[in-house]
Motif scaffolding. Structure first.
Motif, PDB file in Angstrom:
ATOM      1  N   ALA A 248       0.710  -1.070  -0.037  1.00  0.00           N
ATOM      2  CA  ALA A 248      -0.080   0.020   0.061  1.00  0.00           C
ATOM      3  C   ALA A 248       0.892   1.274  -0.019  1.00  0.00           C
ATOM      4  O   ALA A 248       0.546   2.193  -0.950  1.00  0.00           O
ATOM      5  N   ALA A 249       1.851   1.048   0.804  1.00  0.00           N
ATOM      6  CA  ALA A 249       2.755   2.391   0.675  1.00  0.00           C
ATOM      7  C   ALA A 249       3.563   2.633  -0.443  1.00  0.00           C
ATOM      8  O   ALA A 249       3.452   3.686  -1.071  1.00  0.00           O
ATOM      9  N   PHE A 250       3.889   1.448  -1.130  1.00  0.00           N
ATOM     10  CA  PHE A 250       4.478   1.411  -2.508  1.00  0.00           C
ATOM     11  C   PHE A 250       3.704   2.112  -3.477  1.00  0.00           C
ATOM     12  O   PHE A 250       3.854   3.106  -4.239  1.00  0.00           O
ATOM     13  N   VAL A 251       2.188   1.717  -3.684  1.00  0.00           N
ATOM     14  CA  VAL A 251       1.362   2.119  -4.515  1.00  0.00           C
ATOM     15  C   VAL A 251       0.789   3.585  -4.212  1.00  0.00           C
ATOM     16  O   VAL A 251       0.737   4.559  -5.173  1.00  0.00           O
ATOM     17  N   ALA A 252       0.928   4.108  -2.952  1.00  0.00           N
ATOM     18  CA  ALA A 252       0.386   5.504  -2.647  1.00  0.00           C
ATOM     19  C   ALA A 252       1.850   6.247  -3.044  1.00  0.00           C
ATOM     20  O   ALA A 252       1.408   7.593  -3.352  1.00  0.00           O
ATOM     21  N   SER A 253       2.975   5.961  -3.240  1.00  0.00           N
ATOM     22  CA  SER A 253       3.766   6.866  -3.345  1.00  0.00           C
ATOM     23  C   SER A 253       4.136   6.997  -5.015  1.00  0.00           C
ATOM     24  O   SER A 253       4.943   7.771  -5.717  1.00  0.00           O
ATOM     25  N   ILE A 254       3.541   6.175  -5.829  1.00  0.00           N
ATOM     26  CA  ILE A 254       3.289   6.375  -7.284  1.00  0.00           C
ATOM     27  C   ILE A 254       2.609   7.666  -7.757  1.00  0.00           C
ATOM     28  O   ILE A 254       1.523   7.539  -7.414  1.00  0.00           O
ATOM     29  N   PRO A 255       3.256   8.573  -8.288  1.00  0.00           N
ATOM     30  CA  PRO A 255       2.521   9.901  -8.882  1.00  0.00           C
ATOM     31  C   PRO A 255       1.347   9.448  -9.665  1.00  0.00           C
ATOM     32  O   PRO A 255       1.493   8.713 -10.664  1.00  0.00           O
TER      33      PRO A 255
ATOM     34  N   THR B  74       1.900  14.070 -12.598  1.00  0.00           N
ATOM     35  CA  THR B  74       3.126  13.847 -13.695  1.00  0.00           C
ATOM     36  C   THR B  74       2.982  15.027 -14.661  1.00  0.00           C
ATOM     37  O   THR B  74       3.976  15.562 -14.957  1.00  0.00           O
ATOM     38  N   GLU B  75       1.577  15.104 -15.177  1.00  0.00           N
ATOM     39  CA  GLU B  75       1.486  16.334 -16.340  1.00  0.00           C
ATOM     40  C   GLU B  75       1.728  17.481 -15.751  1.00  0.00           C
ATOM     41  O   GLU B  75       2.546  18.562 -16.306  1.00  0.00           O
ATOM     42  N   ALA B  76       1.371  17.947 -14.387  1.00  0.00           N
ATOM     43  CA  ALA B  76       1.557  19.281 -13.958  1.00  0.00           C
ATOM     44  C   ALA B  76       2.921  19.356 -13.694  1.00  0.00           C
ATOM     45  O   ALA B  76       3.714  20.595 -13.925  1.00  0.00           O
ATOM     46  N   ALA B  77       3.863  18.403 -13.153  1.00  0.00           N
ATOM     47  CA  ALA B  77       5.287  18.435 -13.015  1.00  0.00           C
ATOM     48  C   ALA B  77       6.048  18.786 -14.450  1.00  0.00           C
ATOM     49  O   ALA B  77       6.906  19.541 -14.630  1.00  0.00           O
ATOM     50  N   CYS B  78       5.563  18.154 -15.380  1.00  0.00           N
ATOM     51  CA  CYS B  78       6.049  18.278 -16.853  1.00  0.00           C
ATOM     52  C   CYS B  78       5.662  19.733 -17.281  1.00  0.00           C
ATOM     53  O   CYS B  78       6.691  20.350 -17.652  1.00  0.00           O
ATOM     54  N   ARG B  79       4.629  20.366 -17.045  1.00  0.00           N
ATOM     55  CA  ARG B  79       4.425  21.680 -17.535  1.00  0.00           C
ATOM     56  C   ARG B  79       5.165  22.573 -16.646  1.00  0.00           C
ATOM     57  O   ARG B  79       5.783  23.698 -17.290  1.00  0.00           O
ATOM     58  N   ARG B  80       5.706  22.475 -15.263  1.00  0.00           N
ATOM     59  CA  ARG B  80       6.304  23.275 -14.716  1.00  0.00           C
ATOM     60  C   ARG B  80       8.029  23.157 -15.247  1.00  0.00           C
ATOM     61  O   ARG B  80       8.611  24.064 -15.024  1.00  0.00           O
ATOM     62  N   ALA B  81       8.265  22.010 -15.653  1.00  0.00           N
ATOM     63  CA  ALA B  81       9.763  21.625 -16.062  1.00  0.00           C
ATOM     64  C   ALA B  81       9.999  22.310 -17.585  1.00  0.00           C
ATOM     65  O   ALA B  81      11.228  22.311 -17.824  1.00  0.00           O
ATOM     66  N   LEU B  82       9.002  22.563 -18.159  1.00  0.00           N
ATOM     67  CA  LEU B  82       9.172  23.199 -19.750  1.00  0.00           C
ATOM     68  C   LEU B  82       9.913  24.374 -19.573  1.00  0.00           C
ATOM     69  O   LEU B  82       9.864  25.441 -18.801  1.00  0.00           O
TER      70      LEU B  82
ATOM     71  N   ARG C  81      13.186  16.357 -24.367  1.00  0.00           N
ATOM     72  CA  ARG C  81      12.098  16.367 -23.166  1.00  0.00           C
ATOM     73  C   ARG C  81      13.064  16.315 -22.042  1.00  0.00           C
ATOM     74  O   ARG C  81      13.770  15.793 -21.583  1.00  0.00           O
ATOM     75  N   PRO C  82      12.296  17.147 -21.010  1.00  0.00           N
ATOM     76  CA  PRO C  82      12.828  17.233 -19.338  1.00  0.00           C
ATOM     77  C   PRO C  82      12.513  15.815 -19.018  1.00  0.00           C
ATOM     78  O   PRO C  82      11.740  15.109 -19.513  1.00  0.00           O
ATOM     79  N   ASP C  83      13.425  15.362 -17.970  1.00  0.00           N
ATOM     80  CA  ASP C  83      13.262  13.883 -17.482  1.00  0.00           C
ATOM     81  C   ASP C  83      11.876  13.659 -17.006  1.00  0.00           C
ATOM     82  O   ASP C  83      11.380  12.372 -17.186  1.00  0.00           O
ATOM     83  N   VAL C  84      11.287  14.732 -16.189  1.00  0.00           N
ATOM     84  CA  VAL C  84      10.023  14.144 -15.594  1.00  0.00           C
ATOM     85  C   VAL C  84       8.846  14.141 -16.582  1.00  0.00           C
ATOM     86  O   VAL C  84       7.928  13.519 -16.340  1.00  0.00           O
ATOM     87  N   CYS C  85       9.163  14.743 -17.949  1.00  0.00           N
ATOM     88  CA  CYS C  85       8.196  14.477 -19.009  1.00  0.00           C
ATOM     89  C   CYS C  85       7.978  13.124 -19.854  1.00  0.00           C
ATOM     90  O   CYS C  85       7.602  12.965 -20.773  1.00  0.00           O
ATOM     91  N   GLN C  86       9.165  12.291 -19.373  1.00  0.00           N
ATOM     92  CA  GLN C  86       9.378  11.128 -20.302  1.00  0.00           C
ATOM     93  C   GLN C  86       8.179  10.094 -20.235  1.00  0.00           C
ATOM     94  O   GLN C  86       7.960   9.485 -20.964  1.00  0.00           O
ATOM     95  N   ASP C  87       7.207  10.172 -18.809  1.00  0.00           N
ATOM     96  CA  ASP C  87       6.270   9.417 -18.944  1.00  0.00           C
ATOM     97  C   ASP C  87       4.965   9.902 -19.483  1.00  0.00           C
ATOM     98  O   ASP C  87       3.637   9.411 -19.408  1.00  0.00           O
TER      99      ASP C  87
END
Length: 73
Positions: free
Chosen positions: A17-24, A29-37, A46-52
């Motif tokens: 449960a802790a492992f699953v809860a830590s997956i963004p 992920t998309e919000a972090a990608c927009r901030r990293a552009l 691509r920035p690393d955070v945008c790979q997914d």
């Protein structure tokens, strides 16, 4: 013996449960990608955070970034 097995099973369930809860989530992920552009971000660079992030969504983020930089948002 049953108590030990129960404790071990409970510990494994809590670890999973802790492992699953830590997956963004996808939206996180998309919000972090927009901030990293930035100005160096391209379709191939691509920035690393945008790979997914899928390709179509990433292209949309690039377009939104370019429009914002031009003051056309």
């Amino acid at each position: 013996m049953r108590i030990r097995i129960g404790v071990v099973v409970l510990a494994v369930v809590l670890l999973i449960a802790a492992f699953v809860a830590s997956i963004p989530s996808r939206s996180e992920t998309e919000a972090a990608c927009r901030r990293a552009l930035d100005n160096t971000s391209t379709a191939d660079n691509r920035p690393d955070v945008c790979q997914d992030v899928d390709a179509e969504t990433y292209r949309t983020f690039l377009l939104m970034y370019a429009l914002r930089e031009e003051g056309l948002d």
